[in-house]
Design a protein around this motif. Structure first.
Motif, mmCIF file in Angstrom:
data_model
loop_
_atom_site.group_PDB
_atom_site.id
_atom_site.type_symbol
_atom_site.label_atom_id
_atom_site.label_comp_id
_atom_site.label_asym_id
_atom_site.label_seq_id
_atom_site.Cartn_x
_atom_site.Cartn_y
_atom_site.Cartn_z
ATOM 1 N N THR A 21 0.795 -1.203 -0.077
ATOM 2 C CA THR A 21 -0.147 -0.080 0.177
ATOM 3 C C THR A 21 0.962 1.271 0.013
ATOM 4 O O THR A 21 1.792 1.410 1.035
ATOM 5 C CB THR A 21 -0.759 0.056 1.296
ATOM 6 O OG1 THR A 21 -1.628 -1.128 1.291
ATOM 7 C CG2 THR A 21 -1.907 1.481 1.034
ATOM 8 N N ARG A 48 0.496 5.452 0.028
ATOM 9 C CA ARG A 48 -0.272 6.588 0.319
ATOM 10 C C ARG A 48 0.523 7.814 0.056
ATOM 11 O O ARG A 48 1.655 8.137 0.353
ATOM 12 C CB ARG A 48 -0.450 6.495 1.766
ATOM 13 C CG ARG A 48 -1.309 5.368 1.905
ATOM 14 C CD ARG A 48 -2.196 5.398 3.580
ATOM 15 N NE ARG A 48 -2.772 4.028 3.855
ATOM 16 C CZ ARG A 48 -4.045 3.802 3.600
ATOM 17 N NH1 ARG A 48 -4.519 4.459 2.844
ATOM 18 N NH2 ARG A 48 -4.197 2.543 3.911
ATOM 19 N N VAL A 56 -3.858 6.743 -3.356
ATOM 20 C CA VAL A 56 -3.394 5.777 -2.759
ATOM 21 C C VAL A 56 -3.383 4.715 -3.802
ATOM 22 O O VAL A 56 -3.959 4.733 -4.913
ATOM 23 C CB VAL A 56 -4.416 5.409 -1.785
ATOM 24 C CG1 VAL A 56 -5.833 4.849 -2.287
ATOM 25 C CG2 VAL A 56 -4.127 3.878 -1.036
#
Length: 308
Positions: A11, A13, A72
Motif C-alpha cells: 500500500t 499513500r 492511494v
C-alpha cells in the motif's frame, strides 16, 4: 506438504492525488515439478488495466496502467499453492558433473550465458580467493562443494533483517560481516559463478510455520535464495540463509541474473518525494486450513506457465 496460502499486500499513500506511471509486478508463483499453483488473484486500487506476459526467464509479469490520479495505490495478491517437494531431496546429477571441475556441454553453456559469469568487479581476486578455499581438492564432489560454499556464507556472515531497498555487493557483504537474505543470496551466487558454474537469483516466499527459519517470521515475508544449474539434476535450490538445499519450504516467484530484476513491485509516480507519505508491505504465508482466506478466483491470472 500442505496447501499454502500466500497474501501479499503493498500500500502506497500520497499526500494528494498523483499521476501513477506504469507498474511492473512479479507476484504470481512459478509452477515447478515441486509446486502447483492452485489459485491466484490480483486486485489493484485504483482500477487499472492489467496485461500479463512472460519475460525471458519465464517469469509471469503483470504490467499495470492507470487511467486516473489517486492518493492511494493498493496492490493485493492472493495465491494458493500445493507444495510437494521432499525434505531430503536426491539429485540425479549426470556422471560427468558429479565431480568438480567439469565442463558444461556446449549448448548448456550457451544457454547459461551471463548466468555462469561473475557480475561484480573483483580486481584483486578477493572473492575468488575466498571461494577457492572451499575447493579441498581437484577433483572434488560437486554437490558437497556447493553445500560447503553455501554453509561458508552462513558461517562468515551474520543474518540481519533489513527493510531498506537495495542489496549489498558480495565484497561489501564480506567486509561488513552481516546481511539480509538477499545479500546472502547475491554473495553465494557470485561465489558459484566465480567457480564457473551457472547460478540465478530467486525471489519468493519462505513457508515457515515454526518460525525457526531465518529470513521470515512465522507469519511470512518475501525471501531470496539461489538456484545452481548442475547437469542431470537441473536447477538445484540453495538457501544459504538457512543452510538448506532443495525446494522444501520455498515458494519461488521470479528468477533472474540480478536480484534487482526480481523486485515484486516497481513503478513510478509524477510528483515530488514529499508526495509519498508511506509504503507498507504485509505478507502472510500459512497453511490453507488455518488461513483467513480460502481458494480464490483464477480469472485475473495469466495463462499457465510450463513446468520446470
Amino acid at each position: 506438504m500442505p496447501l499454502v496460502n500466500i497474501s501479499h499486500n503493498t500500500t502506497y499513500r500520497y499526500g494528494s492525488a498523483v499521476d501513477l506511471g506504469p507498474h511492473r509486478m512479479m507476484l504470481r508463483p512459478r509452477e515447478t515439478r515441486d509446486l502447483r499453483l492452485v489459485a491466484f488473484d490480483l486486485d489493484i486500487t485504483p482500477a487499472a488495466n492489467i496485461v500479463w506476459s512472460h519475460d525471458v526467464a519465464g517469469n509471469a509479469i503483470a504490467t499495470v496502467v492507470f487511467d486516473r490520479p489517486s492518493d492511494v495505490l493498493v496492490i493485493d495478491s492472493h495465491a494458493t499453492v500445493d507444495l510437494t517437494a521432499p525434505v531430503w531431496p536426491v539429485f540425479a546429477i549426470a556422471a560427468y558433473a558429479t565431480s568438480y571441475p567439469f565442463q558444461y556441454e556446449a549448448d548448456d553453456l550457451i544457454e547459461l550465458g551471463a548466468l555462469a559469469l561473475p557480475q561484480y568487479a573483483d580486481d584483486t581476486r578477493r572473492l575468488a580467493t575466498w571461494v577457492e578455499a572451499f575447493v579441498m581438492d581437484r577433483p572434488t564432489d560437486t554437490l558437497s562443494l556447493l553445500k560447503d560454499v553455501a554453509n561458508g556464507v552462513t558461517a562468515r556472515i551474520a543474518y540481519q533483517s533489513r527493510e531498506t531497498e537495495g542489496t549489498q555487493g558480495p565484497l561489501e557483504t564480506l567486509d561488513r560481516g552481516w546481511g539480509s537474505c538477499r545479500d546472502f543470496a547475491v554473495l553465494f551466487a557470485e561465489a558459484v559463478r566465480t567457480l564457473g558454474l551457472g547460478a540465478r537469483l530467486v525471489s519468493g516466499y519462505l513457508y515457515n510455520p515454526s518460525g525457526n527459519w531465518l529470513g521470515s517470521t512465522a507469519i511470512g515475508s518475501t525471501h531470496a535464495w539461489v538456484e545452481v544449474f548442475v547437469p542431470g539434476a537441473g536447477w538445484i535450490p540453495f538457501d544459504p540463509t538457512n543452510r538448506a538445499v532443495g525446494s522444501a519450504n520455498l515458494i519461488p516467484v521470479a528468477v533472474a541474473r540480478k536480484i534487482e530484476q526480481v523486485a515484486p513491485v516497481s513503478g513510478s509516480f509524477h510528483g515530488t518525494n514529499v508526495d509519498l507519505l508511506s509504503m507498507d508491505v504485509v505478507v502472510g504465508v500459512e497453511d490453507a486450513a488455518r488461513s483467513s482466506f480460502g481458494a480464490v478466483d483464477m480469472r485475473r491470472s495469466p495463462p499457465e506457465t510450463a513446468q520446470d
